[in-house]
Write a protein that holds these residues in place. Sequence first.
Motif, PDB file in Angstrom:
ATOM      1  N   SER A  30      74.828  44.933 143.719  1.00 33.65           N
ATOM      2  CA  SER A  30      75.189  45.751 142.568  1.00 33.65           C
ATOM      3  C   SER A  30      74.415  45.291 141.350  1.00 33.65           C
ATOM      4  O   SER A  30      74.407  44.107 141.023  1.00 33.65           O
ATOM      5  N   LEU A  31      73.773  46.239 140.702  1.00 34.98           N
ATOM      6  CA  LEU A  31      72.981  45.978 139.500  1.00 34.98           C
ATOM      7  C   LEU A  31      73.645  46.713 138.351  1.00 34.98           C
ATOM      8  O   LEU A  31      73.865  47.922 138.424  1.00 34.98           O
ATOM      9  N   PHE A  32      73.991  45.986 137.309  1.00 37.07           N
ATOM     10  CA  PHE A  32      74.670  46.550 136.144  1.00 37.07           C
ATOM     11  C   PHE A  32      73.690  46.603 134.977  1.00 37.07           C
ATOM     12  O   PHE A  32      73.065  45.594 134.651  1.00 37.07           O
ATOM     13  N   ASN A  46      73.069  56.930 125.593  1.00 38.40           N
ATOM     14  CA  ASN A  46      72.745  58.076 126.450  1.00 38.40           C
ATOM     15  C   ASN A  46      72.848  57.743 127.948  1.00 38.40           C
ATOM     16  O   ASN A  46      71.864  57.838 128.683  1.00 38.40           O
ATOM     17  N   PRO A  47      74.028  57.357 128.419  1.00 30.50           N
ATOM     18  CA  PRO A  47      74.158  56.910 129.811  1.00 30.50           C
ATOM     19  C   PRO A  47      73.783  57.964 130.855  1.00 30.50           C
ATOM     20  O   PRO A  47      73.201  57.615 131.887  1.00 30.50           O
ATOM     21  N   ASP A  48      74.062  59.240 130.590  1.00 25.43           N
ATOM     22  CA  ASP A  48      73.712  60.272 131.572  1.00 25.43           C
ATOM     23  C   ASP A  48      72.197  60.418 131.706  1.00 25.43           C
ATOM     24  O   ASP A  48      71.662  60.504 132.808  1.00 25.43           O
ATOM     25  N   LYS A  49      71.509  60.427 130.584  1.00 23.24           N
ATOM     26  CA  LYS A  49      70.041  60.508 130.588  1.00 23.24           C
ATOM     27  C   LYS A  49      69.438  59.261 131.239  1.00 23.24           C
ATOM     28  O   LYS A  49      68.504  59.356 132.033  1.00 23.24           O
ATOM     29  N   LEU A  50      70.007  58.107 130.922  1.00 23.98           N
ATOM     30  CA  LEU A  50      69.523  56.848 131.491  1.00 23.98           C
ATOM     31  C   LEU A  50      69.724  56.812 133.006  1.00 23.98           C
ATOM     32  O   LEU A  50      68.839  56.377 133.742  1.00 23.98           O
ATOM     33  N   SER A  51      70.854  57.295 133.482  1.00 25.25           N
ATOM     34  CA  SER A  51      71.101  57.284 134.928  1.00 25.25           C
ATOM     35  C   SER A  51      70.099  58.182 135.664  1.00 25.25           C
ATOM     36  O   SER A  51      69.622  57.833 136.747  1.00 25.25           O
ATOM     37  N   PRO A  66      63.793  54.878 149.504  1.00 24.82           N
ATOM     38  CA  PRO A  66      65.146  54.316 149.502  1.00 24.82           C
ATOM     39  C   PRO A  66      66.244  55.380 149.391  1.00 24.82           C
ATOM     40  O   PRO A  66      67.407  55.043 149.164  1.00 24.82           O
ATOM     41  N   LEU A  67      65.895  56.659 149.549  1.00 26.54           N
ATOM     42  CA  LEU A  67      66.892  57.720 149.429  1.00 26.54           C
ATOM     43  C   LEU A  67      68.027  57.482 150.413  1.00 26.54           C
ATOM     44  O   LEU A  67      67.808  57.161 151.572  1.00 26.54           O
ATOM     45  N   GLY A  68      69.239  57.633 149.926  1.00 30.66           N
ATOM     46  CA  GLY A  68      70.421  57.403 150.746  1.00 30.66           C
ATOM     47  C   GLY A  68      70.872  55.953 150.762  1.00 30.66           C
ATOM     48  O   GLY A  68      71.916  55.634 151.331  1.00 30.66           O
ATOM     49  N   LEU A  69      70.098  55.065 150.127  1.00 27.76           N
ATOM     50  CA  LEU A  69      70.429  53.635 150.132  1.00 27.76           C
ATOM     51  C   LEU A  69      70.905  53.136 148.771  1.00 27.76           C
ATOM     52  O   LEU A  69      71.129  51.941 148.603  1.00 27.76           O
ATOM     53  N   PHE A  70      71.034  54.032 147.812  1.00 27.91           N
ATOM     54  CA  PHE A  70      71.499  53.600 146.491  1.00 27.91           C
ATOM     55  C   PHE A  70      72.341  54.693 145.848  1.00 27.91           C
ATOM     56  O   PHE A  70      72.237  55.867 146.200  1.00 27.91           O
ATOM     57  N   ASN A  71      73.186  54.280 144.925  1.00 23.01           N
ATOM     58  CA  ASN A  71      74.007  55.196 144.163  1.00 23.01           C
ATOM     59  C   ASN A  71      74.023  54.721 142.715  1.00 23.01           C
ATOM     60  O   ASN A  71      74.097  53.521 142.460  1.00 23.01           O
ATOM     61  N   VAL A  72      73.940  55.654 141.786  1.00 22.50           N
ATOM     62  CA  VAL A  72      73.940  55.328 140.357  1.00 22.50           C
ATOM     63  C   VAL A  72      75.178  55.966 139.737  1.00 22.50           C
ATOM     64  O   VAL A  72      75.380  57.183 139.856  1.00 22.50           O
ATOM     65  N   GLU A  73      75.999  55.138 139.080  1.00 22.21           N
ATOM     66  CA  GLU A  73      77.248  55.621 138.484  1.00 22.21           C
ATOM     67  C   GLU A  73      77.322  55.215 137.023  1.00 22.21           C
ATOM     68  O   GLU A  73      76.963  54.098 136.671  1.00 22.21           O
ATOM     69  N   VAL A  74      77.804  56.137 136.183  1.00 24.21           N
ATOM     70  CA  VAL A  74      78.091  55.817 134.789  1.00 24.21           C
ATOM     71  C   VAL A  74      79.538  55.358 134.742  1.00 24.21           C
ATOM     72  O   VAL A  74      80.434  56.057 135.221  1.00 24.21           O
ATOM     73  N   ILE A  85      74.456  50.391 139.531  1.00 30.00           N
ATOM     74  CA  ILE A  85      73.603  50.840 140.625  1.00 30.00           C
ATOM     75  C   ILE A  85      74.011  50.038 141.851  1.00 30.00           C
ATOM     76  O   ILE A  85      73.899  48.810 141.854  1.00 30.00           O
ATOM     77  N   ILE A  86      74.492  50.726 142.863  1.00 28.25           N
ATOM     78  CA  ILE A  86      74.883  50.077 144.108  1.00 28.25           C
ATOM     79  C   ILE A  86      73.745  50.302 145.096  1.00 28.25           C
ATOM     80  O   ILE A  86      73.346  51.446 145.353  1.00 28.25           O
ATOM     81  N   VAL A  87      73.215  49.203 145.646  1.00 25.95           N
ATOM     82  CA  VAL A  87      72.071  49.257 146.546  1.00 25.95           C
ATOM     83  C   VAL A  87      72.494  48.699 147.903  1.00 25.95           C
ATOM     84  O   VAL A  87      73.044  47.598 147.985  1.00 25.95           O
TER      85      VAL A  87
END
Length: 136
Positions: A30-32, A46-51, A66-74, A85-87
């Motif tokens: 997890s990357l914060f 601007n968290p939505d733009k940054l994500s 890496p598609l399917g291997l990460f998720n980005v959440e605000v 960012i969950i990797v």
Amino acid sequence: MESITIEYKRELTDGFEKEVVAFLNTLGGSLFIGLDDDGTIIGVQNPDKLSLAIIDRIKTNIQPSPLGLFNVEVKQETDTSYILIIVAQGLEKPYFLKKYGMSTKGCYTRIGSQSCPMTQTMVTELFSRRVTHTLS
């Protein structure tokens, strides 16, 4: 506290992708973005733009895909937003920075709480396992 699977960044930096590559090549993590080194939330603008920018940079600058291997959440805490960012651990190791290719400048791994360049031996060994695995 930062560890082999947790990384905190105050802001999105030029070296951000190497952290993602290291997680893909190791155990995932997890990357914060918007947290101080001690985990204190400082927030992002601007968290939505940054994500969206983060998603684009991961898709564009890392190979194999890496598609399917990460998720980005605000995330929101009180009035402050930060990004998580969950990797996942990747299956097609070694993952690398596209601009440097599958080299010691492009491949990273996690050692403790740091992302470190792989040796050429590590890169070659991971690639040979990937090729053998796909042929089976």
